[in-house]
Design an enzyme around this catalytic site. Structure first.
Site, PDB file in Angstrom:
ATOM      1  N   CYS A 106      -2.004  -2.344   7.613  1.00  0.00           N
ATOM      2  CA  CYS A 106      -2.383  -3.480   6.701  1.00  0.00           C
ATOM      3  C   CYS A 106      -0.587  -4.052   6.156  1.00  0.00           C
ATOM      4  CB  CYS A 106      -2.185  -2.891   5.598  1.00  0.00           C
ATOM      5  SG  CYS A 106      -3.911  -2.227   4.952  1.00  0.00           S
TER       6      CYS A 106
ATOM      7  N   ASP B  73       0.591  -1.405  -0.147  1.00  0.00           N
ATOM      8  CA  ASP B  73      -0.332   0.302  -0.384  1.00  0.00           C
ATOM      9  C   ASP B  73       0.875   1.784   0.211  1.00  0.00           C
ATOM     10  OD1 ASP B  73      -2.311  -1.916   0.351  1.00  0.00           O
ATOM     11  OD2 ASP B  73      -2.885  -1.172   1.855  1.00  0.00           O
TER      12      ASP B  73
ATOM     13  N   LYS C  56      -6.624  -5.111  -2.750  1.00  0.00           N
ATOM     14  CA  LYS C  56      -7.750  -5.406  -1.601  1.00  0.00           C
ATOM     15  C   LYS C  56      -8.497  -4.360  -1.185  1.00  0.00           C
ATOM     16  CE  LYS C  56      -3.997  -4.053   1.393  1.00  0.00           C
ATOM     17  NZ  LYS C  56      -4.410  -2.974   2.659  1.00  0.00           N
TER      18      LYS C  56
END
Length: 209
Positions: free
Chosen positions: A157, A13, A112
């Site tokens: 994450c 991310d 995701k």
């Protein structure tokens, strides 16, 4: 026959909304970019994967969609959920990878957080462990044995991805200096959780292959 070590570098991310100026900025988030670029330049990985938060605009984790206070915790059908600012909405500037992050055509991108009803911190599973991404299958198809994980944010994450990696049976390494987090307290909890499942924490300077 001896099992050959095959390594995957998983970059979690590193997107515009998670660095300075983004809607859910991680303090000093942009500092991970040169470290990550240096890791991939100096070391030979068998596979490089980037995870990408990729939310629909009506995502249930957004405070604005629940008339909730930012960063409060609300009980949804799927369980307790932190109420985040709107971030990484599909096809927006905020969802794009940070421009100076090295990104090759051979890299695999795993998206995701696409299910409106449930958040997905980990690159492997949603938070309910109800729906998988393709990540585990991709790693297994490529005979990966070891994963090296970093990115944004440490306490959410990245650590969730590392824990799931270890639980999927990969030898898992978490690169601390290529990761930044939101809060000291949640980072400490994440570190304890990772160590409990056997994730090894190291620095980028420890890598040499």
């Amino acid at each position: 026959m001896e099992n050959k070590t095959k390594r995957a570098f998983i970059i979690v991310d590193v997107q515009n909304d998670f660095i300075e100026g983004g809607s859910l900025a991680v303090p000093k988030g942009s500092e991970v970019v040169p470290v990550i670029n240096s890791i991939r330049k100096k070391n030979k990985f068998d596979l490089i994967v980037l995870t990408q938060d990729w939310h629909p605009s009506d995502h249930s984790s957004f405070a604005v969609n629940n008339n909730a206070e930012l960063f409060s915790v609300k009980e949804l059908e799927t369980g307790p959920q932190v109420m985040w600012p709107v971030h990484c909405v599909q096809n927006t500037e905020g969802a794009k990878f940070v421009s100076n992050l090295v990104h090759e055509e051979s890299d695999i991108v795993v998206q995701k957080g696409k299910n409106t009803k449930v958040d997905s911190y980990s690159g492997f599973w949603d938070n309910n462990k109800a729906q998988k991404t393709d990540l585990e299958d991709i790693l297994k198809q490529n005979n990966i044995t070891d994963t090296y994980i970093c990115g944004l944010a440490y306490d959410y994450c990245v650590s969730f991805t590392a824990v799931d990696s270890a639980e999927c049976g990969f030898k898992t390494f978490f690169i601390e200096d290529a990761t930044r987090g939101l809060q000291e307290e949640t980072m400490l909890k994440a570190k304890e959780k990772m160590e409990k499942v056997g994730v090894k924490l190291l620095k980028s300077t420890d890598l040499d292959f």
